[in-house]
Design a protein around this motif. Sequence first.
Motif, PDB file in Angstrom:
ATOM      1  N   ARG A  42       0.706  -1.112   0.073  1.00 23.46           N
ATOM      2  CA  ARG A  42      -0.141  -0.061   0.007  1.00 23.46           C
ATOM      3  C   ARG A  42       0.910   1.221  -0.019  1.00 23.46           C
ATOM      4  N   PRO A  43       1.734   1.725  -0.839  1.00 22.81           N
ATOM      5  CA  PRO A  43       2.219   2.930  -1.178  1.00 22.81           C
ATOM      6  C   PRO A  43       1.398   4.160  -0.707  1.00 22.81           C
ATOM      7  N   GLY A  44       1.830   4.977  -0.005  1.00 23.48           N
ATOM      8  CA  GLY A  44       1.029   6.004   0.116  1.00 23.48           C
ATOM      9  C   GLY A  44       0.017   5.741   1.114  1.00 23.48           C
ATOM     10  N   GLY A  45      -0.386   4.628   1.238  1.00 26.40           N
ATOM     11  CA  GLY A  45      -1.496   4.274   2.121  1.00 26.40           C
ATOM     12  C   GLY A  45      -2.655   3.983   1.369  1.00 26.40           C
ATOM     13  N   ILE A  46      -2.837   3.887   0.006  1.00 27.96           N
ATOM     14  CA  ILE A  46      -3.791   3.551  -1.092  1.00 27.96           C
ATOM     15  C   ILE A  46      -4.346   2.226  -0.665  1.00 27.96           C
ATOM     16  N   THR A  47      -5.865   2.099  -0.995  1.00 23.92           N
ATOM     17  CA  THR A  47      -6.414   0.978  -0.892  1.00 23.92           C
ATOM     18  C   THR A  47      -5.745  -0.399  -1.866  1.00 23.92           C
ATOM     19  N   HIS A  48      -6.280  -1.436  -1.396  1.00 27.27           N
ATOM     20  CA  HIS A  48      -5.725  -2.613  -2.379  1.00 27.27           C
ATOM     21  C   HIS A  48      -6.437  -2.569  -3.615  1.00 27.27           C
ATOM     22  N   ASP A  49      -7.629  -2.084  -3.697  1.00 26.55           N
ATOM     23  CA  ASP A  49      -8.273  -1.906  -5.080  1.00 26.55           C
ATOM     24  C   ASP A  49      -7.472  -0.673  -5.846  1.00 26.55           C
ATOM     25  N   GLU A  50      -7.305   0.340  -5.422  1.00 21.23           N
ATOM     26  CA  GLU A  50      -6.596   1.309  -5.951  1.00 21.23           C
ATOM     27  C   GLU A  50      -5.134   0.868  -6.308  1.00 21.23           C
ATOM     28  N   TYR A  51      -4.530   0.220  -5.472  1.00 24.94           N
ATOM     29  CA  TYR A  51      -3.247  -0.176  -5.960  1.00 24.94           C
ATOM     30  C   TYR A  51      -3.234  -1.326  -7.186  1.00 24.94           C
TER      31      TYR A  51
ATOM     32  N   MET B 170      13.376   8.325  -6.594  1.00 18.57           N
ATOM     33  CA  MET B 170      12.065   7.975  -6.322  1.00 18.57           C
ATOM     34  C   MET B 170      11.777   7.325  -5.075  1.00 18.57           C
ATOM     35  N   GLY B 171      12.597   7.416  -4.136  1.00 14.24           N
ATOM     36  CA  GLY B 171      12.235   6.929  -2.701  1.00 14.24           C
ATOM     37  C   GLY B 171      11.167   7.612  -2.169  1.00 14.24           C
ATOM     38  N   GLU B 172      10.489   7.297  -0.999  1.00 13.54           N
ATOM     39  CA  GLU B 172       9.564   8.008  -0.514  1.00 13.54           C
ATOM     40  C   GLU B 172      10.153   9.467   0.165  1.00 13.54           C
ATOM     41  N   THR B 173       9.496  10.429   0.333  1.00 12.86           N
ATOM     42  CA  THR B 173       9.827  11.635   1.244  1.00 12.86           C
ATOM     43  C   THR B 173       9.528  11.389   2.425  1.00 12.86           C
ATOM     44  N   ARG B 174      10.197  11.989   3.492  1.00 10.27           N
ATOM     45  CA  ARG B 174       9.727  11.679   4.909  1.00 10.27           C
ATOM     46  C   ARG B 174       8.289  12.122   5.203  1.00 10.27           C
ATOM     47  N   GLU B 175       7.711  12.978   4.496  1.00 12.22           N
ATOM     48  CA  GLU B 175       6.407  13.498   4.682  1.00 12.22           C
ATOM     49  C   GLU B 175       5.679  12.094   4.350  1.00 12.22           C
ATOM     50  N   THR B 176       5.834  11.644   3.289  1.00 12.54           N
ATOM     51  CA  THR B 176       4.962  10.342   2.757  1.00 12.54           C
ATOM     52  C   THR B 176       5.154   9.256   3.732  1.00 12.54           C
ATOM     53  N   ARG B 177       6.438   9.123   4.335  1.00  9.91           N
ATOM     54  CA  ARG B 177       6.325   8.038   5.100  1.00  9.91           C
ATOM     55  C   ARG B 177       5.539   8.196   6.333  1.00  9.91           C
ATOM     56  N   ILE B 178       5.555   9.422   6.919  1.00 13.98           N
ATOM     57  CA  ILE B 178       4.698   9.874   7.991  1.00 13.98           C
ATOM     58  C   ILE B 178       3.322   9.669   7.780  1.00 13.98           C
ATOM     59  N   LYS B 179       2.841  10.043   6.666  1.00 19.40           N
ATOM     60  CA  LYS B 179       1.530   9.950   6.202  1.00 19.40           C
ATOM     61  C   LYS B 179       1.172   8.559   6.104  1.00 19.40           C
ATOM     62  N   GLU B 180       2.173   7.637   5.592  1.00 23.46           N
ATOM     63  CA  GLU B 180       1.854   6.146   5.516  1.00 23.46           C
ATOM     64  C   GLU B 180       1.642   5.822   6.890  1.00 23.46           C
ATOM     65  N   PHE B 181       2.415   6.078   7.853  1.00 23.68           N
ATOM     66  CA  PHE B 181       2.081   5.751   9.507  1.00 23.68           C
ATOM     67  C   PHE B 181       0.889   6.252   9.844  1.00 23.68           C
ATOM     68  N   HIS B 182       0.310   7.298   9.660  1.00 23.13           N
ATOM     69  CA  HIS B 182      -0.911   7.656   9.913  1.00 23.13           C
ATOM     70  C   HIS B 182      -1.950   6.896   9.283  1.00 23.13           C
ATOM     71  N   LYS B 183      -1.697   6.303   8.349  1.00 26.44           N
ATOM     72  CA  LYS B 183      -2.855   5.375   7.785  1.00 26.44           C
ATOM     73  C   LYS B 183      -3.250   4.300   8.811  1.00 26.44           C
ATOM     74  N   ILE B 184      -2.344   3.996   9.696  1.00 25.78           N
ATOM     75  CA  ILE B 184      -2.711   2.708  10.437  1.00 25.78           C
ATOM     76  C   ILE B 184      -2.385   3.072  12.111  1.00 25.78           C
TER      77      ILE B 184
END
Lengths: 233, 233
Positions: A42-51, B170-184
């Motif tokens: 889930r890159p960027g937290g996108i859903t399984h369907d989106e990915y 193309m690796g994730e930025t720090r902000e992108t990583r923290i946003k992924e953290f906040h998905k869960i």
Amino acid sequence: MKKMIIASTSTIHGGTYLSYILPELEAFFKDVATVLFVPYARPGGITHDEYTAIAAKGFGTINKKVVGLHTFENPVAAVENAEAIFVGGGNTFLLVSQLYRNKVMEVIRGVVNEGTPYFGTSAGSNITGLTMQTTNDMPIIYPPSFKTLGLVPFNINPHYIDADTQSKHMGETRETRIKEFHKINTQPVIGLREGSWLAVNGEEIVLKGDLSARIFEQTKEAYEISTGASLKF
Amino acid sequence: MKKMIIASTSTIHGGTYLSYILPELEAFFKDVATVLFVPYARPGGITHDEYTAIAAKGFGTINKKVVGLHTFENPVAAVENAEAIFVGGGNTFLLVSQLYRNKVMEVIRGVVNEGTPYFGTSAGSNITGLTMQTTNDMPIIYPPSFKTLGLVPFNINPHYIDADTQSKHMGETRETRIKEFHKINTQPVIGLREGSWLAVNGEEIVLKGDLSARIFEQTKEAYEISTGASLKF
């Protein structure tokens, strides 16, 4: 016979999703109609369907159908029956947690060893190594183990990046991080730069793409191998 | 009363170890003769002795003695008897593993809550948060838990760095990583830039240093707070 493409990234700068590697994928998947896609990272937290839709669009350009593993009631059977497997990038901690939770880690190892073609990008490449311990990702979830597929006899560091000698940032360089890994772990680490991939045919592992790769062994200075070279340890 | 300095880094570009923060440390440790140093994070894989020598040299310039926690037969008693604690940076996974192995995680939490002054840099700051899950480090060892000291009601991202808009990586930025953290995960994350620190006095938490900090809350856009501002959630 084991057949794998282990790619540093899905997308290179200026390209679209998988565009840089499509000719290779077309040859690799020439006998495959449908690819089983593992969207767990889930890159960027996108859903399984989106990915899965993103993967399907990429593979659509070479006329392959893509189905998401999350759409099956029985993921183990889905892996066992797959013509081919593609594991996409994203967060490695999340990917590994979900592979264990859905009890498919060992099943994927088994079918790939038996010849089911495997394509991975980024996190999906990291997990082909012995452990996920050379990932660059944030530990956003606690996986039951750091052990991964072990389909190659080393660890992978995807998106490998050389130190920026102009940077004033005091965070560790990638090379420093891998050296810290080797203070307490013995397996070699392959730093795969973006646009590079490993082509695995049985026991043969060849570096492909435009760039060299950086190899870290515990008791040696880091060194480069050229594209086209075989990896042997 | 809880008294802490939670610093993004030990060393800023062009400075020497702790040089940028020595005036603050001199005031913070004014009633302290000897600082207990926790060298477990081993930056670059250096030994506990080597790391303690670096810390001792830094603190020597403000006439404080430093003793390494690794030199005590009973680490729990050493923490309980400490005048003050300094946890240095390095690898957060290694630091957390060693804190659990030596059974001092809870003991440190206890004495700091009771008023033992605590100074952390980088990994030593990350662990003051609720979990270590917003570390930037490689998972070179599998810790028994990602839960950390929880001495502040959020997570810390040390060495916070803004996206380089010129980068072709193309690796994730720090902000992108923290946003992924906040998905869960739900807790706020404080992105502490290098040269910034949080000064904690009881329940008051103030941002110090020259730069602003970036705050990430699960359901909001990321925003900046200015140096001198109090953090409240």
